[in-house]
Design an enzyme around this catalytic site. Structure first.
Site, mmCIF file in Angstrom:
data_model
loop_
_atom_site.group_PDB
_atom_site.id
_atom_site.type_symbol
_atom_site.label_atom_id
_atom_site.label_comp_id
_atom_site.label_asym_id
_atom_site.label_seq_id
_atom_site.Cartn_x
_atom_site.Cartn_y
_atom_site.Cartn_z
ATOM 1 N N LYS A 98 0.968 -1.111 0.006
ATOM 2 C CA LYS A 98 -0.021 0.040 -0.010
ATOM 3 C C LYS A 98 0.770 1.267 -0.003
ATOM 4 O O LYS A 98 0.667 2.172 -0.884
ATOM 5 C CB LYS A 98 -0.885 -0.072 1.171
ATOM 6 C CG LYS A 98 -1.898 1.262 1.283
ATOM 7 C CD LYS A 98 -2.794 1.007 2.336
ATOM 8 C CE LYS A 98 -3.688 -0.148 2.151
ATOM 9 N NZ LYS A 98 -4.552 -0.254 3.317
ATOM 10 N N ASP B 83 7.699 -39.783 3.335
ATOM 11 C CA ASP B 83 8.548 -40.701 4.463
ATOM 12 C C ASP B 83 9.750 -39.976 4.694
ATOM 13 O O ASP B 83 10.391 -40.039 5.756
ATOM 14 C CB ASP B 83 8.691 -42.152 4.014
ATOM 15 C CG ASP B 83 7.373 -43.059 4.102
ATOM 16 O OD1 ASP B 83 6.698 -42.458 5.129
ATOM 17 O OD2 ASP B 83 7.359 -44.095 3.595
ATOM 18 N N MET C 118 -5.830 -6.975 8.848
ATOM 19 C CA MET C 118 -4.933 -6.297 9.777
ATOM 20 C C MET C 118 -5.881 -4.985 9.867
ATOM 21 O O MET C 118 -7.118 -5.042 9.363
ATOM 22 C CB MET C 118 -3.463 -5.893 9.322
ATOM 23 C CG MET C 118 -2.734 -7.015 9.497
ATOM 24 S SD MET C 118 -0.818 -6.576 9.023
ATOM 25 C CE MET C 118 -1.139 -6.468 7.485
ATOM 26 N N ARG D 114 -3.956 -1.413 -6.251
ATOM 27 C CA ARG D 114 -2.986 -2.470 -5.839
ATOM 28 C C ARG D 114 -3.526 -3.747 -7.124
ATOM 29 O O ARG D 114 -4.704 -3.480 -7.451
ATOM 30 C CB ARG D 114 -3.320 -3.249 -4.549
ATOM 31 C CG ARG D 114 -4.762 -3.749 -4.319
ATOM 32 C CD ARG D 114 -4.897 -4.220 -2.774
ATOM 33 N NE ARG D 114 -6.240 -4.171 -2.555
ATOM 34 C CZ ARG D 114 -6.631 -4.485 -1.208
ATOM 35 N NH1 ARG D 114 -6.061 -4.573 0.002
ATOM 36 N NH2 ARG D 114 -7.878 -4.868 -0.910
ATOM 37 N N TYR E 61 11.717 -34.322 -13.140
ATOM 38 C CA TYR E 61 10.261 -34.201 -13.139
ATOM 39 C C TYR E 61 9.811 -33.993 -11.807
ATOM 40 O O TYR E 61 10.494 -34.439 -10.556
ATOM 41 C CB TYR E 61 9.946 -35.356 -13.864
ATOM 42 C CG TYR E 61 9.770 -36.805 -13.152
ATOM 43 C CD1 TYR E 61 9.075 -37.023 -12.338
ATOM 44 C CD2 TYR E 61 10.976 -37.343 -13.533
ATOM 45 C CE1 TYR E 61 9.062 -38.334 -11.465
ATOM 46 C CE2 TYR E 61 10.847 -38.756 -12.811
ATOM 47 C CZ TYR E 61 10.175 -39.254 -11.938
ATOM 48 O OH TYR E 61 10.330 -39.971 -11.009
ATOM 49 N N GLY F 241 10.622 -40.006 -2.347
ATOM 50 C CA GLY F 241 9.540 -40.097 -1.792
ATOM 51 C C GLY F 241 9.592 -39.197 -0.473
ATOM 52 O O GLY F 241 9.778 -39.460 0.570
ATOM 53 N N THR F 242 9.146 -37.789 -0.689
ATOM 54 C CA THR F 242 9.283 -36.951 0.399
ATOM 55 C C THR F 242 8.517 -36.947 1.588
ATOM 56 O O THR F 242 8.612 -36.670 2.427
ATOM 57 C CB THR F 242 9.162 -35.525 -0.258
ATOM 58 O OG1 THR F 242 7.978 -35.580 -0.955
ATOM 59 C CG2 THR F 242 10.334 -35.236 -1.360
ATOM 60 N N CYS G 17 8.033 -37.609 -5.930
ATOM 61 C CA CYS G 17 6.527 -38.403 -5.996
ATOM 62 C C CYS G 17 5.823 -38.275 -4.742
ATOM 63 O O CYS G 17 4.809 -38.487 -4.764
ATOM 64 C CB CYS G 17 6.778 -39.818 -6.504
ATOM 65 S SG CYS G 17 7.371 -40.863 -5.254
ATOM 66 N N ARG H 76 -3.282 3.178 8.438
ATOM 67 C CA ARG H 76 -3.717 1.887 7.934
ATOM 68 C C ARG H 76 -2.545 0.849 7.682
ATOM 69 O O ARG H 76 -1.452 1.459 7.585
ATOM 70 C CB ARG H 76 -4.301 1.956 6.391
ATOM 71 C CG ARG H 76 -5.283 2.934 6.272
ATOM 72 C CD ARG H 76 -5.720 3.047 4.945
ATOM 73 N NE ARG H 76 -6.871 4.110 4.579
ATOM 74 C CZ ARG H 76 -8.096 3.953 4.211
ATOM 75 N NH1 ARG H 76 -8.453 2.585 4.156
ATOM 76 N NH2 ARG H 76 -9.072 5.035 4.072
ATOM 77 N N SER I 164 13.597 -41.562 -7.379
ATOM 78 C CA SER I 164 12.345 -40.927 -7.086
ATOM 79 C C SER I 164 12.174 -40.619 -5.640
ATOM 80 O O SER I 164 12.330 -41.662 -4.933
ATOM 81 C CB SER I 164 11.046 -41.700 -7.514
ATOM 82 O OG SER I 164 9.895 -41.074 -7.181
ATOM 83 N N GLY J 249 -8.262 -6.988 4.593
ATOM 84 C CA GLY J 249 -9.245 -7.127 5.754
ATOM 85 C C GLY J 249 -8.569 -8.118 7.089
ATOM 86 O O GLY J 249 -8.942 -8.150 8.025
ATOM 87 N N HIS K 172 -3.742 -40.849 4.882
ATOM 88 C CA HIS K 172 -4.350 -41.663 3.894
ATOM 89 C C HIS K 172 -5.437 -40.881 3.211
ATOM 90 O O HIS K 172 -5.483 -40.742 1.997
ATOM 91 C CB HIS K 172 -4.795 -42.914 4.564
ATOM 92 C CG HIS K 172 -5.349 -43.923 3.466
ATOM 93 N ND1 HIS K 172 -6.760 -43.623 3.487
ATOM 94 C CD2 HIS K 172 -4.881 -44.652 2.605
ATOM 95 C CE1 HIS K 172 -7.231 -44.550 2.551
ATOM 96 N NE2 HIS K 172 -6.065 -45.357 2.016
ATOM 97 N N ARG L 61 1.027 -47.121 -7.142
ATOM 98 C CA ARG L 61 1.125 -47.753 -5.738
ATOM 99 C C ARG L 61 0.493 -49.064 -6.258
ATOM 100 O O ARG L 61 -0.753 -49.163 -5.843
ATOM 101 C CB ARG L 61 0.884 -47.218 -4.748
ATOM 102 C CG ARG L 61 1.508 -45.506 -4.424
ATOM 103 C CD ARG L 61 0.440 -44.551 -3.805
ATOM 104 N NE ARG L 61 -0.367 -43.991 -4.766
ATOM 105 C CZ ARG L 61 -0.773 -42.695 -4.663
ATOM 106 N NH1 ARG L 61 -0.219 -41.742 -3.510
ATOM 107 N NH2 ARG L 61 -1.747 -42.189 -5.549
ATOM 108 N N GLU M 37 13.659 -42.459 0.372
ATOM 109 C CA GLU M 37 13.017 -41.960 1.347
ATOM 110 C C GLU M 37 13.495 -42.386 2.565
ATOM 111 O O GLU M 37 12.739 -41.723 3.676
ATOM 112 C CB GLU M 37 11.405 -42.512 1.101
ATOM 113 C CG GLU M 37 11.566 -44.032 0.895
ATOM 114 C CD GLU M 37 10.409 -44.781 0.397
ATOM 115 O OE1 GLU M 37 9.101 -44.380 1.015
ATOM 116 O OE2 GLU M 37 10.273 -45.936 -0.136
#
Length: 875
Positions: free
Chosen positions: A21, A767, A102, A335, A849, A764-765, A829, A91, A762, A100, A453, A560, A743
């Site tokens: 602002k 775990d 603050m 803005r 990827y 496995g983030t 993944c 403000r 790959s 809205g 899950h 899976r 993982e």
């Protein structure tokens, strides 16, 4: 360090210091638009306020008063002066727009004697005391934290006694009496008189705005929008201009384009004889901005010209606040306007077509997460306003769902067959709930986090889901759901879930279908041309695979296989395998599973039409496939021809103290190599059959939970032996790869050794995060809120990659893997694969990827393009 800047000293590029602002007020001043004079107290001052124990230092106060003197000089008014008093607004203004969230205080500087002098000078008693009573109520609410209810009751009582509906219908004597009443209420609440010293008012108001940076709603908004708490907020102190002085005054809000549709047409509302809060609060029905042309033609013409200047200057749709004082236009804010995803894409595409921005700039204008709005049902906005909120949980999977509640998957499926829309309500879901989850309109769980899950499966299915809703109490046996205030919902009662916000509502709320325009296709083509990261999807069945391809996935990054086992027609054979006591018995059960699994893979390969698919071998602990209650065990024992006692003993023997770190993943195949043999046969035979039909196949076999290269070697030898024999026997030319899921932290540390055997990694983030932190992802939600409140964590590490810790392990594994195998394929993944900041991290460290749930594929495509643009790595 300088803590306070006048509007003449800033510009739009100083938003980190001046907030959005303040930077835009300075910019509008710079380009000659009619902006009331003022100054900005910086975000650095806010951070110093917190560093100094929530206290504004004398240094900052002195700078404020120095700038106040300069403001007095420029305006010719003096704060507290009886002849020409200066009143100001105070403000908030954070670096990122937080509408809205603050606090704001208007009309600061007025007191008893100033009010009397203003009446004498203006002859407008109603205006003066309308301004004073507003200031008292705002100051009491914002600065002191007193409820507005006491003040609003007085106002409502006066209107009732006068027989009028609106504040504007109260006269000057009413406003004077209301102001006196407000001062009395303030005295009762605070045990002191309303402060009369304008400088005391000013410092207290600035303090209140700084304090509001950490109010509950601001913290929640920051968390939802990935805004760091370290940014702080600036405070803008600005000369008041008055829209409430009479019928040639007014105030309003407008957008240069329609924020809902993106149409290139001025969109907005205003009120005559009002202050800005009235438009937002809805105390009167505003008028469409177009009607201002008849009421104040000169002002309207100037305003339209100003809006055009602003959009041309900022090269984006603008959201503006304005006030008209005695027929003169003033701009109070501009803005980049908040907009729906539909509008964002249309505006971005049309701005490119108009030659105002480049394609890269257009891609940066759309928030990736907002694309969810285009892919899922949402609730009708008007209906939502009337709805009754009963609880809030985690926004685990976006979309809107409404229906009758049922407490187990079987009852949901039965109701679904009768044509009843249902909501599955569970303490927490398990893999056996899969059919009910698929049949339900939405899923509500009392426990579980963003990677539970329920959350993971719901996102894959495109079902709306609210998880971790601990505000509700469930009794699954009696089939009841209770709210905190004691209201009880029984089976068949109706609720509505908003998976985009985590809110749970009473009854059925009307929903609307998503709409995807031609602009979406154009926009996503630009994203695909720009990005370097590939985007795959996590899918376990042909339906999800085809949905993913429809959304632009370039293959399957995680299939899976265990999810294929839970259908009723298969679970019996799986359970036979698990309870088998001899190799022969286990082999007999596996022979029954083989054709089922092979058929699944054939359907998947066919749906993918040549795109690659990573197939993860059996991962979860075996006990997940077995029943747990005595009734279920007894039923299964009869089916298997076993005694109840023998089966119960077998189930008990498979239970583990910590199953997520127990006998699962590659450990199962090491104990039971025949499982890996069967899965390899299913994959390779399916690939051969599909290839024989002239369809290209790219199977990539992934061994989960490897922590040592010898584990991978052992299972890879099994895979190669079975696969190569089948390929040779069939004279097929198909090829396959064997890789692993990184993982376990030890696997990341030893990635160079593992890369000797693995053709791809790959990450496995899910775990990897829980094993690195030592958190259970299903239980962490119980205490992580304390971490956010105490600013130990900014974000949920299961929702965004912890780049400082987990990220270092991933980056280490990338470098070590490439050092041994330069062409190793690298992907992710876990659920982080669909989260924009995590995708940017993946781009920056050189992954090939990301893979995410099908409905997150468009989000990942856009986030990958934005990552390329930010890094300068564009085509």
């Amino acid at each position: 360090m300088k803590y306070v800047y006048s509007f003449q000293e800033g510009n739009k590029d100083m938003r980190e210091l001046l907030g959005g602002k303040g930077a835009n007020l300075a910019e509008m001043t710079k380009i000659g638009l009619p902006v009331p004079h003022g100054f900005t107290v910086t975000t650095e001052a806010c951070n110093k306020y917190y560093a100094d124990g929530k206290c504004i230092s004398e240094e900052i106060k002195n700078e404020v008063f120095s700038q106040l003197e300069e403001l007095e000089r420029i305006t010719g008014k003096r704060i507290g002066d009886l002849d020409n008093p200066l009143l100001v607004s105070v403000r908030s203004g954070a670096r990122a727009s937080m509408p809205g969230m603050m606090d704001t205080v208007l009309n600061l500087g007025i007191n008893d004697v100033v009010a009397e002098s203003m009446v004498n000078r203006t002859g407008n008693k109603r205006f003066v005391y309308d301004s004073y009573r507003r200031f008292i109520m705002m100051f009491a609410d914002v600065v002191k934290g007193y409820s507005k209810n006491s003040f609003e009751r007085v106002l409502d009582e006066y209107k009732k006694n006068k027989g009028v509906s609106f504040d504007i219908d109260l006269d000057d004597d009413d406003m004077f009496k209301i102001t006196c009443c407000f001062k009395d209420i303030y005295r009762e609440l605070s045990s002191e008189e309303f402060p009369q010293d304008p400088k005391v008012q000013l410092i207290e108001a600035i303090t209140a705005v700084f304090r509001s940076w950490n109010n509950d709603r601001a913290i929640i908004y920051r968390k939802m929008n990935d805004i760091p708490s370290s940014w702080g907020t600036a405070v803008n102190v600005q000369e008041m201009v008055y829209g409430n002085m009479g019928d040639n005054c007014g105030t309003g809000v407008a957008f240069t384009r329609n924020p809902a549709t993106g149409e290139k047409k001025l969109f907005g509302e205003y009120l005559i004889n009002a202050q800005g809060e009235d438009v937002v609060a809805g105390v009167r029905t505003p008028e469409d901005i177009s009607t201002l042309r008849e009421k104040m033609p000169d002002v309207y013409e100037e305003f339209v010209k100003t809006t055009q200047i602003l959009e041309e200057h900022y090269k984006d749709m603008q959201d503006m606040e304005f006030t008209i004082e005695n027929g003169k236009l003033y701009m109070l804010q501009t803005r980049n306007g908040k907009r729906t995803a539909e509008a964002a894409i249309r505006i971005a595409v049309e701005l490119v077509e108009e030659g105002k921005i480049s394609r890269e700039e257009a891609l940066m204008r759309v928030e990736p997460k907002s694309l969810d709005q285009l892919l899922h049902k949402t609730f009708e906005q008007e209906a939502l306003k009337e709805a009754t909120l009963i609880a809030s949980g985690l926004a685990a999977s976006p979309g809107a769902g409404a229906g009758a509640i049922y407490f187990n998957a079987e009852d949901v499926s039965c109701a679904n067959k009768k044509g009843i829309d249902t909501i599955l309500v569970r303490l927490e879901t398990s893999p056996e709930d899969i059919q009910g989850m698929n049949d339900a309109r939405g899923i509500l769980t009392i426990r579980g986090g963003m990677t539970s899950h329920a959350a993971v499966v719901a996102r894959g299915m495109g079902r709306c889901c609210v998880c971790g809703c601990g505000e509700l109490i469930i009794n699954e046996e009696e089939k009841t759901l209770s709210t905190k205030d004691g209201h009880i919902y029984h089976e068949g009662d109706c609720i509505s879930l908003d998976g985009s916000t985590g809110k749970v509502y009473d009854g059925i709320i009307k929903s609307v279908e998503p709409t995807i325009s031609g602009n979406f296709e154009t926009f996503m083509k630009w994203a695909d041309y720009t990005r370097k990261l590939g985007v795959r999807a996590n899918a376990d069945n042909p339906r999800d695979a085809m949905q993913a391809i429809k959304f632009g996935a370039e293959g399957i990054g995680l299939c899976r296989t265990e999810h294929m086992f839970f259908e009723k027609s298969r679970i019996f054979a799986v359970r036979q395998m698990i309870v088998a006591e001899t190799l022969e018995q286990r082999q007999d059960a596996l022979n029954k599973i083989l054709p089922m699994q092979r058929n699944d893979f054939e359907e998947m390969f066919t749906a993918l039409a040549g795109k690659p698919m990573i197939i993860r071998y059996l991962d979860p602990p075996l006990h997940e496939f077995l029943p747990h209650t005595d009734d279920e065990i007894n039923d299964l024992a009869q089916e298997l021809g076993m005694s109840f006692e023998d089966l119960k003993d077998r189930v008990s023997s498979l239970k583990e103290f910590n199953p997520m770190m127990g006998h699962r993943g590659c450990r199962l195949a090491i104990t039971y190599p025949e499982i890996a043999e069967m899965q390899t046969r299913a994959v390779i035979e399916a690939a051969i059959h599909v290839a024989d039909k002239g369809i290209s196949v790219q199977p990539e076999i992934m061994i989960p939970l490897v922590g040592d290269v010898k584990e991978l070697q052992y299972i890879k030898n099994i895979v190669n032996k079975v696969a190569d024999k089948l390929i040779k026997k069939s004279n097929s030319h198909i090829t396959y790869q064997v890789g692993t899921m990184i993982e376990v932290p030890r696997a990341a540390i030893l990635a160079d050794e593992i890369a000797e055997e693995a053709e791809f990694f790959s990450f496995g983030t899910n775990d990897l995060t829980q094993l690195t932190f030592g958190f259970s992802r299903d239980d962490a939600g119980k205490f992580l809120n304390d971490y956010y409140e105490k600013q130990i964590f900014e974000n949920d590490p299961f929702a965004r990659i912890d780049q400082h810790g987990v990220g270092q392990l991933i980056e280490m594994a990338v470098k070590k893997g490439k050092s041994v195998r330069s062409n190793i394929s690298l992907g992710i993944c876990g659920e982080h694969g669909g989260e924009p900041s995590s995708i940017e991290f993946c781009h920056n460290i050189g992954l090939n990827y990301v893979s995410c749930s099908p409905f997150r594929v468009p989000i990942a495509r856009l986030a990958a393009a934005q990552a390329a643009i930010k890094s300068g790595d564009v085509k």
